[in-house]
Design a protein around this motif. Structure first.
Motif, PDB file in Angstrom:
ATOM      1  N   THR A  88       0.846  -1.207   0.000  1.00 49.78           N
ATOM      2  CA  THR A  88       0.000   0.000   0.000  1.00 49.78           C
ATOM      3  C   THR A  88       0.877   1.251   0.000  1.00 49.78           C
ATOM      4  N   LEU A  89       1.933   1.240   0.817  1.00 50.21           N
ATOM      5  CA  LEU A  89       2.819   2.417   0.861  1.00 50.21           C
ATOM      6  C   LEU A  89       3.619   2.556  -0.438  1.00 50.21           C
ATOM      7  N   LYS A  90       3.990   1.406  -1.039  1.00 49.16           N
ATOM      8  CA  LYS A  90       4.694   1.465  -2.322  1.00 49.16           C
ATOM      9  C   LYS A  90       3.763   2.035  -3.405  1.00 49.16           C
ATOM     10  N   THR A  91       2.510   1.584  -3.384  1.00 47.19           N
ATOM     11  CA  THR A  91       1.515   2.108  -4.321  1.00 47.19           C
ATOM     12  C   THR A  91       1.371   3.613  -4.139  1.00 47.19           C
ATOM     13  N   ASN A  92       1.382   4.050  -2.882  1.00 43.06           N
ATOM     14  CA  ASN A  92       1.263   5.490  -2.620  1.00 43.06           C
ATOM     15  C   ASN A  92       2.422   6.251  -3.266  1.00 43.06           C
ATOM     16  N   ASP A  93       3.648   5.776  -3.066  1.00 44.80           N
ATOM     17  CA  ASP A  93       4.806   6.459  -3.662  1.00 44.80           C
ATOM     18  C   ASP A  93       4.651   6.559  -5.179  1.00 44.80           C
ATOM     19  N   ILE A  94       4.267   5.444  -5.799  1.00 46.38           N
ATOM     20  CA  ILE A  94       4.159   5.407  -7.267  1.00 46.38           C
ATOM     21  C   ILE A  94       3.069   6.375  -7.754  1.00 46.38           C
ATOM     22  N   LEU A  95       1.926   6.342  -7.069  1.00 41.06           N
ATOM     23  CA  LEU A  95       0.789   7.128  -7.568  1.00 41.06           C
ATOM     24  C   LEU A  95       0.867   8.605  -7.200  1.00 41.06           C
ATOM     25  N   VAL A  96       1.485   8.919  -6.066  1.00 38.78           N
ATOM     26  CA  VAL A  96       1.681  10.346  -5.733  1.00 38.78           C
ATOM     27  C   VAL A  96       2.500  10.987  -6.855  1.00 38.78           C
ATOM     28  N   THR A  97       3.536  10.296  -7.303  1.00 44.78           N
ATOM     29  CA  THR A  97       4.399  10.808  -8.376  1.00 44.78           C
ATOM     30  C   THR A  97       3.607  10.949  -9.674  1.00 44.78           C
ATOM     31  N   LEU A  98       2.842   9.901  -9.998  1.00 41.55           N
ATOM     32  CA  LEU A  98       2.064   9.925 -11.244  1.00 41.55           C
ATOM     33  C   LEU A  98       1.054  11.085 -11.247  1.00 41.55           C
ATOM     34  N   PHE A  99       0.300  11.224 -10.157  1.00 41.81           N
ATOM     35  CA  PHE A  99      -0.725  12.273 -10.088  1.00 41.81           C
ATOM     36  C   PHE A  99      -0.081  13.664 -10.068  1.00 41.81           C
ATOM     37  N   ASP A 100       1.043  13.776  -9.362  1.00 39.95           N
ATOM     38  CA  ASP A 100       1.730  15.067  -9.296  1.00 39.95           C
ATOM     39  C   ASP A 100       2.151  15.534 -10.696  1.00 39.95           C
ATOM     40  N   SER A 101       2.547  14.585 -11.527  1.00 37.07           N
ATOM     41  CA  SER A 101       3.002  14.953 -12.879  1.00 37.07           C
ATOM     42  C   SER A 101       1.835  15.496 -13.705  1.00 37.07           C
ATOM     43  N   ALA A 102       0.605  15.258 -13.249  1.00 39.90           N
ATOM     44  CA  ALA A 102      -0.573  15.779 -13.945  1.00 39.90           C
ATOM     45  C   ALA A 102      -1.202  16.941 -13.165  1.00 39.90           C
ATOM     46  N   ASP A 103      -0.388  17.553 -12.269  1.00 37.98           N
ATOM     47  CA  ASP A 103      -0.859  18.667 -11.435  1.00 37.98           C
ATOM     48  C   ASP A 103      -2.073  18.296 -10.590  1.00 37.98           C
ATOM     49  N   LEU A 104      -2.033  17.058 -10.074  1.00 32.90           N
ATOM     50  CA  LEU A 104      -3.103  16.563  -9.210  1.00 32.90           C
ATOM     51  C   LEU A 104      -2.499  16.129  -7.876  1.00 32.90           C
ATOM     52  N   ILE A 105      -3.259  16.347  -6.806  1.00 32.40           N
ATOM     53  CA  ILE A 105      -2.820  15.907  -5.480  1.00 32.40           C
ATOM     54  C   ILE A 105      -3.576  14.630  -5.119  1.00 32.40           C
ATOM     55  N   LEU A 106      -2.835  13.571  -4.820  1.00 30.12           N
ATOM     56  CA  LEU A 106      -3.465  12.332  -4.345  1.00 30.12           C
ATOM     57  C   LEU A 106      -3.560  12.448  -2.821  1.00 30.12           C
ATOM     58  N   VAL A 107      -4.754  12.728  -2.353  1.00 31.88           N
ATOM     59  CA  VAL A 107      -4.978  13.026  -0.928  1.00 31.88           C
ATOM     60  C   VAL A 107      -4.982  11.752  -0.090  1.00 31.88           C
ATOM     61  N   ASP A 108      -5.791  10.777  -0.507  1.00 38.17           N
ATOM     62  CA  ASP A 108      -5.858   9.493   0.195  1.00 38.17           C
ATOM     63  C   ASP A 108      -6.473   8.459  -0.732  1.00 38.17           C
ATOM     64  N   PHE A 109      -6.405   7.193  -0.344  1.00 33.70           N
ATOM     65  CA  PHE A 109      -7.057   6.140  -1.150  1.00 33.70           C
ATOM     66  C   PHE A 109      -7.187   4.867  -0.328  1.00 33.70           C
ATOM     67  N   LYS A 110      -8.006   3.965  -0.864  1.00 31.39           N
ATOM     68  CA  LYS A 110      -8.263   2.679  -0.213  1.00 31.39           C
ATOM     69  C   LYS A 110      -7.913   1.536  -1.166  1.00 31.39           C
ATOM     70  N   LEU A 111      -7.215   0.534  -0.647  1.00 28.92           N
ATOM     71  CA  LEU A 111      -6.913  -0.655  -1.452  1.00 28.92           C
ATOM     72  C   LEU A 111      -7.450  -1.899  -0.760  1.00 28.92           C
ATOM     73  N   GLU A 112      -7.701  -2.947  -1.555  1.00 28.75           N
ATOM     74  CA  GLU A 112      -8.062  -4.257  -1.001  1.00 28.75           C
ATOM     75  C   GLU A 112      -7.150  -5.300  -1.627  1.00 28.75           C
TER      76      GLU A 112
END
Ligand code: ADP
Ligand code: UDP
Length: 238
Positions: free
Chosen positions: A156-180
């Motif tokens: 989950t934390l690895k996913t966060n690192d990957i997606l924070v970077t991805l969203f940031d590159s699109a001028d988006l803030i990834l605030v929080d998320f849920k995984l299963e």
């Protein structure tokens, strides 16, 4: 082509069908949109297709970065083949900024920075309102073992690192998320979905909410906002 045989599970936003291959399921993304543990439900035209395309793109990106997941391929605008997993009855949440339930629970102001990001487990049970739990509840009640817990936290934390970077590159803030997560042949895979239904995303500049909070708070333009996130991330929705 793999065909649907019969309904295996119907959730609040998706349905899972068995196929002729026992190791594979077809996941159908419906237009149903729910909030507050299923107390608010509406149909939002086109949401199923946006979420299926969105999820496929994100899961492929995560796979390319080493987060093994259940997504195999889309078979229709609102359907994808996934690996059949034995799911943990647990939701893994990461928060980079305060929003939603943590604000109410701890009296925090929205948008406060969570540094380092906060990881939380919730027990997946709508009738109980998906309560916050910790590692002790999970092992004592046999929902997962200590090794599973470590793997879920790490992924989950690895996913966060990957997606924070991805969203940031699109001028988006990834605030929080849920995984299963779920297991197949003793190995843990990311399952379920990553879509704007299960995360919070704000515009970097204006802080405009572009995720399911638009539905929860009655702000309108729900599907249009999901499409905007997809467009900014270069996701093809056709
Ligand atoms: P809910 O919010 O009610 O869980 P969903 O519509 O998201 O609603 O339902 C999807 C269901 O499918 C959930 O119970 C989820 O845990 C389960 N699920 C997700 N991925 C898989 C998978 N790969 N194999 C088996 N079950 C899965
Ligand atoms: N979330 C989800 N399903 C749930 C509960 C939460 O997808 O059953 C997501 C939610 O969209 C948000 C994050 O997990 O991105 C954290 O949710 P929170 O605990 O703040 O709950 P909320 O107040 O949104 O119900």
């Amino acid at each position: 082509m793999l065909e649907k045989i019969e309904i295996l599970k119907t959730g609040k936003a998706k349905a899972l069908y068995t196929t002729s291959d026992p190791s594979k399921l077809i996941m159908e993304y419906r237009d149903d949109t729910s909030a507050f543990d299923g107390k608010k439900i509406e149909q939002l035209a086109g949401k199923g297709t946006v979420n299926n395309r969105f999820n496929g793109h994100i899961m492929d990106h995560l796979q390319s970065k080493g987060v093994d997941n259940h997504h195999i391929e889309a078979t229709a605008p609102n359907e994808s083949i996934v690996m059949s997993l034995d799911m943990f009855p647990i939701e893994c949440v990461v928060r980079n900024f305060a929003a939603g339930s943590i604000c109410k629970r701890l009296g925090l102001e929205e948008a406060m920075v969570m540094e380092p990001p906060i990881f939380e487990f919730f027990y997946k049970d709508d009738s109980l309102g998906d309560p916050l739990i910790n590692d002790c509840h999970i092992t004592a009640f046999g929902w997962a073992n200590e090794d599973d817990i470590e793997v879920m936290k790490e992924l989950t934390l690895k996913t966060n690192d990957i997606l924070v970077t991805l969203f940031d590159s699109a001028d988006l803030i990834l605030v929080d998320f849920k995984l299963e997560f779920g297991k197949s042949d003793g190995k843990i895979y990311l399952g379920d979905e990553f879509t704007p239904d299960g995360c919070r995303v704000w515009d970097k500049e204006t802080k405009k909410k572009l995720d399911k909070d638009r539905f929860r708070l009655g702000l309108g333009d729900v599907v249009e906002s999901y499409q905007e996130i997809a467009h900014r991330l270069g996701i093809n929705l056709t």
